[in-house]
Design a protein around this motif. Sequence first.
Motif, PDB file in Angstrom:
ATOM      1  N   SER A 178     -19.341 -28.036   2.351  1.00 25.36           N
ATOM      2  CA  SER A 178     -20.328 -28.448   3.352  1.00 25.36           C
ATOM      3  C   SER A 178     -20.090 -27.788   4.701  1.00 25.36           C
ATOM      4  CB  SER A 178     -20.282 -29.966   3.512  1.00 25.36           C
ATOM      5  OG  SER A 178     -18.989 -30.367   3.948  1.00 25.36           O
ATOM      6  N   ASN A 179     -19.103 -26.908   4.809  1.00 22.94           N
ATOM      7  CA  ASN A 179     -18.777 -26.252   6.060  1.00 22.94           C
ATOM      8  C   ASN A 179     -19.378 -24.850   6.053  1.00 22.94           C
ATOM      9  OD1 ASN A 179     -17.636 -25.206   8.388  1.00 22.94           O
ATOM     10  ND2 ASN A 179     -15.612 -26.118   7.995  1.00 22.94           N
ATOM     11  N   SER A 180     -20.320 -24.621   6.913  1.00 25.04           N
ATOM     12  CA  SER A 180     -21.015 -23.332   6.916  1.00 25.04           C
ATOM     13  C   SER A 180     -20.122 -22.199   7.382  1.00 25.04           C
ATOM     14  CB  SER A 180     -22.255 -23.416   7.828  1.00 25.04           C
ATOM     15  OG  SER A 180     -21.852 -23.772   9.140  1.00 25.04           O
ATOM     16  N   ARG A 181     -19.017 -22.527   8.067  1.00 24.28           N
ATOM     17  CA  ARG A 181     -18.140 -21.477   8.581  1.00 24.28           C
ATOM     18  C   ARG A 181     -17.111 -21.040   7.551  1.00 24.28           C
ATOM     19  NH1 ARG A 181     -16.308 -24.733  13.783  1.00 24.28           N
ATOM     20  NH2 ARG A 181     -16.335 -26.309  12.140  1.00 24.28           N
ATOM     21  N   ARG A 182     -17.066 -21.705   6.405  1.00 24.00           N
ATOM     22  CA  ARG A 182     -16.105 -21.357   5.364  1.00 24.00           C
ATOM     23  C   ARG A 182     -16.847 -21.105   4.053  1.00 24.00           C
ATOM     24  NH1 ARG A 182     -11.589 -25.685   4.723  1.00 24.00           N
ATOM     25  NH2 ARG A 182     -10.925 -24.114   3.214  1.00 24.00           N
ATOM     26  N   ASN A 183     -16.516 -20.054   3.410  1.00 20.86           N
ATOM     27  CA  ASN A 183     -17.120 -19.720   2.127  1.00 20.86           C
ATOM     28  C   ASN A 183     -16.071 -19.933   1.036  1.00 20.86           C
ATOM     29  OD1 ASN A 183     -18.829 -18.844   0.164  1.00 20.86           O
ATOM     30  ND2 ASN A 183     -18.493 -16.651   0.574  1.00 20.86           N
ATOM     31  N   ILE A 184     -15.855 -21.195   0.703  1.00 17.03           N
ATOM     32  CA  ILE A 184     -14.818 -21.530  -0.266  1.00 17.03           C
ATOM     33  C   ILE A 184     -15.256 -21.124  -1.666  1.00 17.03           C
ATOM     34  CG2 ILE A 184     -15.687 -23.870  -0.642  1.00 17.03           C
ATOM     35  CD1 ILE A 184     -12.787 -24.769  -0.935  1.00 17.03           C
ATOM     36  N   SER A 185     -14.317 -20.620  -2.429  1.00 16.42           N
ATOM     37  CA  SER A 185     -14.626 -20.216  -3.798  1.00 16.42           C
ATOM     38  C   SER A 185     -14.893 -21.439  -4.655  1.00 16.42           C
ATOM     39  CB  SER A 185     -13.462 -19.405  -4.377  1.00 16.42           C
ATOM     40  OG  SER A 185     -13.677 -19.138  -5.734  1.00 16.42           O
ATOM     41  N   ALA A 186     -15.833 -21.316  -5.574  1.00 19.26           N
ATOM     42  CA  ALA A 186     -16.172 -22.458  -6.424  1.00 19.26           C
ATOM     43  C   ALA A 186     -15.123 -22.686  -7.499  1.00 19.26           C
ATOM     44  CB  ALA A 186     -17.539 -22.230  -7.075  1.00 19.26           C
ATOM     45  N   ALA A 187     -14.381 -21.640  -7.869  1.00 23.04           N
ATOM     46  CA  ALA A 187     -13.414 -21.770  -8.956  1.00 23.04           C
ATOM     47  C   ALA A 187     -12.328 -22.806  -8.672  1.00 23.04           C
ATOM     48  CB  ALA A 187     -12.806 -20.407  -9.277  1.00 23.04           C
ATOM     49  N   PRO A 188     -11.652 -22.774  -7.508  1.00 21.45           N
ATOM     50  CA  PRO A 188     -10.635 -23.813  -7.245  1.00 21.45           C
ATOM     51  C   PRO A 188     -11.222 -25.220  -7.246  1.00 21.45           C
ATOM     52  CG  PRO A 188     -10.408 -21.979  -5.715  1.00 21.45           C
ATOM     53  CD  PRO A 188     -11.701 -21.779  -6.436  1.00 21.45           C
ATOM     54  N   TRP A 189     -12.460 -25.326  -6.770  1.00 18.51           N
ATOM     55  CA  TRP A 189     -13.102 -26.646  -6.749  1.00 18.51           C
ATOM     56  C   TRP A 189     -13.330 -27.151  -8.165  1.00 18.51           C
ATOM     57  CZ3 TRP A 189     -18.786 -27.590  -7.121  1.00 18.51           C
ATOM     58  CH2 TRP A 189     -19.103 -28.931  -6.919  1.00 18.51           C
ATOM     59  N   TYR A 190     -13.826 -26.278  -9.050  1.00 18.72           N
ATOM     60  CA  TYR A 190     -14.044 -26.678 -10.435  1.00 18.72           C
ATOM     61  C   TYR A 190     -12.735 -27.071 -11.107  1.00 18.72           C
ATOM     62  CZ  TYR A 190     -18.735 -24.632 -10.019  1.00 18.72           C
ATOM     63  OH  TYR A 190     -20.015 -24.357  -9.639  1.00 18.72           O
ATOM     64  N   TRP A 191     -11.701 -26.247 -10.888  1.00 18.06           N
ATOM     65  CA  TRP A 191     -10.425 -26.524 -11.528  1.00 18.06           C
ATOM     66  C   TRP A 191      -9.797 -27.814 -10.994  1.00 18.06           C
ATOM     67  CZ3 TRP A 191      -8.833 -24.846 -15.914  1.00 18.06           C
ATOM     68  CH2 TRP A 191      -9.219 -23.583 -16.381  1.00 18.06           C
ATOM     69  N   SER A 192      -9.947 -28.061  -9.708  1.00 19.79           N
ATOM     70  CA  SER A 192      -9.379 -29.290  -9.142  1.00 19.79           C
ATOM     71  C   SER A 192     -10.095 -30.520  -9.683  1.00 19.79           C
ATOM     72  CB  SER A 192      -9.468 -29.260  -7.610  1.00 19.79           C
ATOM     73  OG  SER A 192     -10.828 -29.267  -7.183  1.00 19.79           O
ATOM     74  N   LEU A 193     -11.409 -30.433  -9.849  1.00 19.52           N
ATOM     75  CA  LEU A 193     -12.143 -31.553 -10.418  1.00 19.52           C
ATOM     76  C   LEU A 193     -11.789 -31.753 -11.889  1.00 19.52           C
ATOM     77  CD1 LEU A 193     -15.736 -31.214  -8.876  1.00 19.52           C
ATOM     78  CD2 LEU A 193     -13.955 -32.867  -8.319  1.00 19.52           C
ATOM     79  N   ALA A 194     -11.602 -30.639 -12.605  1.00 21.40           N
ATOM     80  CA  ALA A 194     -11.205 -30.761 -14.010  1.00 21.40           C
ATOM     81  C   ALA A 194      -9.830 -31.419 -14.123  1.00 21.40           C
ATOM     82  CB  ALA A 194     -11.202 -29.381 -14.671  1.00 21.40           C
ATOM     83  N   MET A 195      -8.895 -31.045 -13.253  1.00 20.48           N
ATOM     84  CA  MET A 195      -7.569 -31.672 -13.258  1.00 20.48           C
ATOM     85  C   MET A 195      -7.654 -33.141 -12.883  1.00 20.48           C
ATOM     86  SD  MET A 195      -5.240 -29.750 -14.360  1.00 20.48           S
ATOM     87  CE  MET A 195      -3.885 -30.802 -13.823  1.00 20.48           C
ATOM     88  N   LEU A 196      -8.549 -33.460 -11.941  1.00 22.35           N
ATOM     89  CA  LEU A 196      -8.719 -34.866 -11.559  1.00 22.35           C
ATOM     90  C   LEU A 196      -9.274 -35.672 -12.727  1.00 22.35           C
ATOM     91  CD1 LEU A 196      -8.613 -37.049  -9.404  1.00 22.35           C
ATOM     92  CD2 LEU A 196     -10.891 -36.334  -8.633  1.00 22.35           C
ATOM     93  N   GLY A 197     -10.262 -35.127 -13.423  1.00 26.22           N
ATOM     94  CA  GLY A 197     -10.793 -35.827 -14.589  1.00 26.22           C
ATOM     95  C   GLY A 197      -9.762 -35.978 -15.685  1.00 26.22           C
ATOM     96  N   LEU A 198      -8.926 -34.942 -15.877  1.00 29.22           N
ATOM     97  CA  LEU A 198      -7.870 -35.008 -16.882  1.00 29.22           C
ATOM     98  C   LEU A 198      -6.869 -36.107 -16.554  1.00 29.22           C
ATOM     99  CD1 LEU A 198      -6.422 -33.755 -19.365  1.00 29.22           C
ATOM    100  CD2 LEU A 198      -5.261 -32.230 -17.759  1.00 29.22           C
ATOM    101  N   THR A 199      -6.416 -36.155 -15.294  1.00 23.15           N
ATOM    102  CA  THR A 199      -5.438 -37.168 -14.897  1.00 23.15           C
ATOM    103  C   THR A 199      -6.040 -38.572 -14.908  1.00 23.15           C
ATOM    104  OG1 THR A 199      -5.962 -36.658 -12.579  1.00 23.15           O
ATOM    105  CG2 THR A 199      -4.027 -35.587 -13.543  1.00 23.15           C
TER     106      THR A 199
END
Length: 595
Positions: A178-199
């Motif tokens: 949601s921060n227009s000044r940062r272009n965060i990669s979607a891959a770490p976000w997907y992986w972090s959510l997958a790890m959260l769902g796993l745990t």
Amino acid sequence: MYIPTRRIRPRVLLATLTGIALCIRLQSISRDNRVVWDETHLGRFSSKYTTNTFYLDVHPPLGKLLLTLLFHLFGNTVSTLGSFNFASGSTYPAEVPYTAVRIVQAVFGALLVPLTFALCRYLKLPVAVAWMAAVFVAVDSALVGISRIIVLDSMLLLANALVVFVFAYSRQALNGLSNSRRNISAAPWYWSLAMLGLTLGILCSIKLVGLLTVALLGTYVTVDLMLLSRYHCTIKKRFVTAWIVHGATLIALPLAIYFFGFAIHFSLLTNYSPEADSMGSDFIVQMNGSALQIQPECIYDDSFVTIRSNGYPFEYLTTKNQSMASVQSRQQRILSTTKRFLVEDYFTIKRVDIGHSSMGKETISDGHFVQISVPKTRLFIVVSGGHQHNVQDYSVNLEADARNSVSSAWRIELVSKPPLSITTTEHGYLGQIRPIFSKFKLVSAIHNCELAIDYHAPLDGVVKHSQATGQYILKCLPALGTVWNIEHQLSTKDLPLTNISRTIALSFIKQTVTYNRLMRQINSMLVSDPDMFSAVESAPLSWPFLSQPMQLVTWSDDSQLKYLLIGNPVLWWSSAIFPADLKAGLCLYNIHLGR
């Protein structure tokens, strides 16, 4: 006093503290070679998995499966686990690797130390706060005690801490979107959510108390997703993608892990035990050693049958009721339901041809009219109150010497018709009633109402007692009847027998849902007896002060060595007084530096 901790690398200090925590937990861990506290339950469940014997418990199976795996990895044999009953206070056989499994539990407890420190640092808390939290976890006597025995709590606490750690990372990744000044990669976000769902899936599969963590994190995630729509830089596609990804990783993935644990659970527990009786007819007949497997293929006229509800909690029709025993007699019985399989659950089923062809001769089929009576009596199941205007007031009783065959006749109405591929070719027509396979309703020939269990009318007037025993009154309701199946059949005739389990499909979803409902029911029945346990159980007012310890092993024999589990009030209250937020952390940090 200022301690120059910066001269020593934090990783070295943290490894040292973790080592100290592990040493505390390992100290004399094998000294007591007896079954301690809930080791009696966890050991017995491991034994059940080893012998493939079905059991019921209040917790999901994943944690117990992991403990069973540990027993086998450390050299436990099938014969040892199968023969040892894990009675509380009994001595472990030399072949049972209880020390090795306890060591693993201690390692789980010690791993909380670095995880707690890392979580505090990741939340941007000062180093002093992180060290304080890590020390608390390392030396708290309750956490130390619970990680020295074979229970689920060590892995539960570790999984819960891991969930919070992964959540903190994934939440920061989501905020970056949601921060227009940062272009965060979607891959770490997907992986972090997958790890959260796993745990999350692992956490809830160990104990359902993990649902509290799920509720808390779910609230945060929902708020974060709603706030995404308020940022102008968030396009509609990204907003929709965020909801889809969260739904897949935080709902579908944990559910898949939860059901996966039950899939392994059911695949291992294939041998019959009396505990399987609560799972319903479809489940019991599939188990090895079940007495329901070998029966006549069809239901025959003038045979003895047990009639059981096809839906949870799977009650039997019965004439046996303990609370009503004083009014039972040969000529007067009370018709009710029960969860228990009893001799009194058998009824005689006899065909009555009322404007119906006699096709099938001795077998009973869809659309046939039958009389259901108590064996060796003239007591028939009939509908009372035939002159009432409100059909919902019809009650069902056992009456002697029915007025005629029509008044006590019930029409069998199949709920689902059998497919052509499994219909018998011996008789050459469809609709035969088969044990367990056929699901049907019983419709009164006179009133056209359906036999139903009234769950709002407990037999003895006590709702909780009826929920435990399954004793309810029966009524005849329009289009709201209970779906029944005939579970077992006995006959005086020489009938051909077959293995009926091969024609009965078992629904994995149904058996998993049933098991979870039984978990909830068993858990609700775990009510303490104040006359028996008042000396070892704590009152709510004592919880903040931890004045009443939890007594391990057993409370029945005062001559045995006791182990008391009690937390450190100083550490617990300090954790409550100083919340883990940035303001409190900065305050403690300034005090630490003497500012």
